[in-house]
Design a protein around this motif. Structure first.
Motif, mmCIF file in Angstrom:
data_model
loop_
_atom_site.group_PDB
_atom_site.id
_atom_site.type_symbol
_atom_site.label_atom_id
_atom_site.label_comp_id
_atom_site.label_asym_id
_atom_site.label_seq_id
_atom_site.Cartn_x
_atom_site.Cartn_y
_atom_site.Cartn_z
ATOM 1 N N LEU A 1 0.830 -1.205 0.000
ATOM 2 C CA LEU A 1 0.000 0.000 0.000
ATOM 3 C C LEU A 1 0.865 1.256 0.000
ATOM 4 N N TYR A 2 1.927 1.235 0.792
ATOM 5 C CA TYR A 2 2.837 2.378 0.862
ATOM 6 C C TYR A 2 3.559 2.587 -0.472
ATOM 7 N N ILE A 3 4.069 1.496 -1.045
ATOM 8 C CA ILE A 3 4.791 1.591 -2.321
ATOM 9 C C ILE A 3 3.860 2.065 -3.432
ATOM 10 N N GLY A 4 2.662 1.514 -3.464
ATOM 11 C CA GLY A 4 1.693 1.914 -4.485
ATOM 12 C C GLY A 4 1.347 3.390 -4.402
ATOM 13 N N ASN A 5 1.122 3.884 -3.178
ATOM 14 C CA ASN A 5 0.803 5.299 -3.015
ATOM 15 C C ASN A 5 1.978 6.202 -3.406
ATOM 16 N N THR A 6 3.206 5.768 -3.104
ATOM 17 C CA THR A 6 4.381 6.567 -3.443
ATOM 18 C C THR A 6 4.550 6.681 -4.953
ATOM 19 N N ILE A 7 4.440 5.554 -5.654
ATOM 20 C CA ILE A 7 4.586 5.575 -7.118
ATOM 21 C C ILE A 7 3.450 6.352 -7.756
ATOM 22 N N SER A 8 2.241 6.167 -7.259
ATOM 23 C CA SER A 8 1.084 6.861 -7.840
ATOM 24 C C SER A 8 1.194 8.374 -7.661
ATOM 25 N N ALA A 9 1.833 8.817 -6.561
ATOM 26 C CA ALA A 9 2.018 10.255 -6.360
ATOM 27 C C ALA A 9 2.933 10.841 -7.429
ATOM 28 N N VAL A 10 3.959 10.074 -7.814
ATOM 29 C CA VAL A 10 4.864 10.528 -8.871
ATOM 30 C C VAL A 10 4.120 10.594 -10.210
ATOM 31 N N VAL A 11 3.355 9.542 -10.509
ATOM 32 C CA VAL A 11 2.602 9.511 -11.763
ATOM 33 C C VAL A 11 1.542 10.608 -11.776
ATOM 34 N N TYR A 12 0.976 10.910 -10.617
ATOM 35 C CA TYR A 12 -0.018 11.981 -10.520
ATOM 36 C C TYR A 12 0.595 13.327 -10.913
ATOM 37 N N GLY A 13 1.834 13.552 -10.490
ATOM 38 C CA GLY A 13 2.523 14.769 -10.896
ATOM 39 C C GLY A 13 2.680 14.852 -12.403
ATOM 40 N N GLY A 14 2.990 13.710 -13.025
ATOM 41 C CA GLY A 14 3.081 13.662 -14.480
ATOM 42 C C GLY A 14 1.750 13.960 -15.138
ATOM 43 N N ASN A 15 0.679 13.451 -14.548
ATOM 44 C CA ASN A 15 -0.664 13.730 -15.081
ATOM 45 C C ASN A 15 -1.007 15.215 -15.004
ATOM 46 N N LEU A 16 -0.636 15.846 -13.903
ATOM 47 C CA LEU A 16 -0.878 17.276 -13.753
ATOM 48 C C LEU A 16 -0.177 18.077 -14.849
ATOM 49 N N PHE A 17 1.088 17.734 -15.078
ATOM 50 C CA PHE A 17 1.854 18.444 -16.105
ATOM 51 C C PHE A 17 1.250 18.214 -17.486
ATOM 52 N N LEU A 18 0.931 16.964 -17.806
ATOM 53 C CA LEU A 18 0.387 16.653 -19.131
ATOM 54 C C LEU A 18 -0.930 17.370 -19.382
ATOM 55 N N TYR A 19 -1.785 17.403 -18.369
ATOM 56 C CA TYR A 19 -3.064 18.085 -18.550
ATOM 57 C C TYR A 19 -2.863 19.587 -18.753
ATOM 58 N N ALA A 20 -1.996 20.189 -17.934
ATOM 59 C CA ALA A 20 -1.747 21.618 -18.057
ATOM 60 C C ALA A 20 -1.139 21.957 -19.419
ATOM 61 N N TYR A 21 -0.179 21.151 -19.854
ATOM 62 C CA TYR A 21 0.490 21.418 -21.135
ATOM 63 C C TYR A 21 -0.453 21.186 -22.316
ATOM 64 N N SER A 22 -1.242 20.111 -22.248
ATOM 65 C CA SER A 22 -2.204 19.829 -23.320
ATOM 66 C C SER A 22 -3.241 20.933 -23.429
ATOM 67 N N THR A 23 -3.719 21.396 -22.269
ATOM 68 C CA THR A 23 -4.701 22.480 -22.263
ATOM 69 C C THR A 23 -4.111 23.751 -22.866
ATOM 70 N N TYR A 24 -2.866 24.030 -22.527
ATOM 71 C CA TYR A 24 -2.192 25.205 -23.092
ATOM 72 C C TYR A 24 -2.095 25.095 -24.611
ATOM 73 N N LEU A 25 -1.704 23.920 -25.110
ATOM 74 C CA LEU A 25 -1.584 23.735 -26.555
ATOM 75 C C LEU A 25 -2.936 23.847 -27.244
ATOM 76 N N LEU A 26 -3.960 23.273 -26.628
ATOM 77 C CA LEU A 26 -5.293 23.326 -27.225
ATOM 78 C C LEU A 26 -5.831 24.760 -27.269
ATOM 79 N N MET A 27 -5.550 25.528 -26.243
ATOM 80 C CA MET A 27 -6.077 26.890 -26.175
ATOM 81 C C MET A 27 -5.300 27.859 -27.054
ATOM 82 N N THR A 28 -4.031 27.569 -27.295
ATOM 83 C CA THR A 28 -3.197 28.509 -28.055
ATOM 84 C C THR A 28 -2.912 28.031 -29.470
ATOM 85 N N SER A 29 -3.479 26.895 -29.867
ATOM 86 C CA SER A 29 -3.217 26.366 -31.203
ATOM 87 C C SER A 29 -3.752 27.311 -32.272
#
Length: 303
Positions: free
Chosen positions: A12-40
Motif C-alpha cells: 500500500l505504501y509503495i503503491g501510493n508513493t509511485i502513484s504520487a509521482v505519476v499523478y505529478g506527471g498527469n498534472l503536467f500533461l493536462y496543463a500542457y495539453s490544455t495550453y496547446l489546445l487553447m493557443t493552437s
C-alpha cells in the motif's frame, strides 16, 4: 505482525508513493495539453471536449488518491492503537464511504478511458463499426461489473479481496483487461500495417510521427495493457503485491488518455481521415501523375 499483513501495508505504501509521482506527471500533461489546445493556431475539433475530458479524469484520479491517502493516514497515524493494529482497522473500514468513493472514482475513470480507447480504435480503423463490435460488447460487460463491484464494496463489512465483492472485482478487471488487449492488438496491427505500407513514401520524420514506436505505444496504450495484465494476475492469486500494482494501474488509467490528448493537442494524433490520406499518398507515389496532391495528402483534419 503477520508477514502477510506487513506485506500488504508495504504494498500500500509503495503503491501510493509511485502513484504520487505519476499523478505529478498527469498534472503536467493536462496543463500542457490544455495550453496547446487553447493557443493552437489551427482549429482543433472537439477542443472543449478534450479539455473537459482530461480535467474530469484528473479530478477522478485526485479523488481516488485522496481516498487512498485518507485510509493510510487514519490506520497508520490517527488509529494506530486500534485493537489488532493497522491491518485490523483497514479490514474493518474497507466499506467506509471515503474508501468506496475512491473506488467508484477509479472505476469511473477506467470506464471513460476505455470509452476513449474504443473511439480511437474506431478512428484508426477508418471509422469501421464492424471492427469495434466485439470490443464494444466487452466494454459494456466491464462497465456493468464495475458498477456491481462498487455496489458490493459499499456493503457493511465487505472486502474487495474476498467474497462477492472480490468476485465482481476480478470479473471487472478480467473484462477490462481483455478489452484493452483486443483494442491494443487492433491498433498496433493497424499502425504496423501502415508503417510497412508507407515505408518508401513518407519521410523518416513522418513515419516516426504517425507509425513510429512512440506513436504505437501511445495510441495503442500498450504500457497500460501490460500493467493491467500484471494486476489481473496478482489480483486472482490474492497476493499482497496486487495492492501496489492496482494503485499504480489506477493512475495509468488517467495517464494513458492524457498522452493521447497531448498528441491531439500537438496535431500529430491519428485523425478520422488519416488512413485514406495515407492510401492516397501511397497511390500518388506509385503513379506520380499529380505530385502536388501527393505532397498535401498528409494534411489531415483534426481528430
Amino acid at each position: 505482525m503477520a508477514s502477510t499483513e506487513l506485506a500488504m501495508q508495504r504494498a500500500l505504501y509503495i503503491g501510493n508513493t509511485i502513484s504520487a509521482v505519476v499523478y505529478g506527471g498527469n498534472l503536467f500533461l493536462y496543463a500542457y495539453s490544455t495550453y496547446l489546445l487553447m493557443t493552437s493556431i489551427k482549429q482543433v475539433q472537439r477542443r472543449r471536449f478534450y479539455i473537459g475530458f482530461g480535467g474530469l479524469l484528473l479530478l477522478l484520479l485526485t479523488i481516488a488518491l485522496a481516498s487512498n491517502n485518507a485510509i493510510c493516514e487514519l490506520m497508520w497515524i490517527e488509529q494506530q492503537n486500534y485493537p489488532g493494529g493497522p491491518s485490523a482497522y483497514l479490514a474493518a473500514n474497507l466499506a467506509a464511504w471515503y474508501n468506496v468513493f475512491g473506488t467508484a472514482a477509479d472505476c469511473a475513470a477506467n470506464i471513460l478511458t476505455d470509452g476513449l480507447m474504443l473511439y480511437r480504435c474506431y478512428i484508426i480503423w477508418g471509422s469501421s463499426v464492424s471492427i469495434i463490435v466485439i470490443p464494444a460488447i466487452i466494454y459494456l460487460g466491464s462497465t456493468a461489473m464495475a458498477v456491481m463491484m462498487v455496489v458490493e464494496s459499499a456493503m457493511p463489512m465487505s472486502d474487495i479481496w474476498q467474497g462477492l465483492a472480490a468476485r465482481s472485482g476480478i470479473s471487472w478487471v478480467a473484462l477490462t483487461v481483455s478489452f484493452n488487449i483486443i483494442v491494443t492488438a487492433l491498433i498496433i496491427s493497424r499502425l504496423l500495417f501502415f508503417h510497412r505500407r508507407v515505408q518508401s513514401v513518407l519521410t523518416d520524420q513522418q513515419r516516426s510521427t504517425y507509425t513510429g514506436t512512440v506513436a504505437i505505444l501511445v495510441e495503442s496504450a500498450l504500457p497500460f495493457t501490460v500493467l493491467g495484465i500484471a494486476y489481473l494476475a496478482t489480483y486472482i492469486q490474492g497476493v499482497p503485491s496486487a495492492t501496489a500494482v492496482g494503485i499504480v494501474w489506477g493512475t495509468f488509467v488517467v495517464l494513458t488518455p492524457q498522452l493521447i490528448i497531448l498528441r491531439v493537442a500537438s496535431g500529430v494524433a491519428w485523425s478520422r481521415d488519416m488512413a485514406s490520406n495515407i492510401s492516397l499518398t501511397t497511390l500518388h507515389a506509385t503513379f506520380p501523375h499529380n505530385s502536388s496532391s501527393s505532397s498535401s495528402s498528409m494534411n489531415c483534419k483534426d481528430p
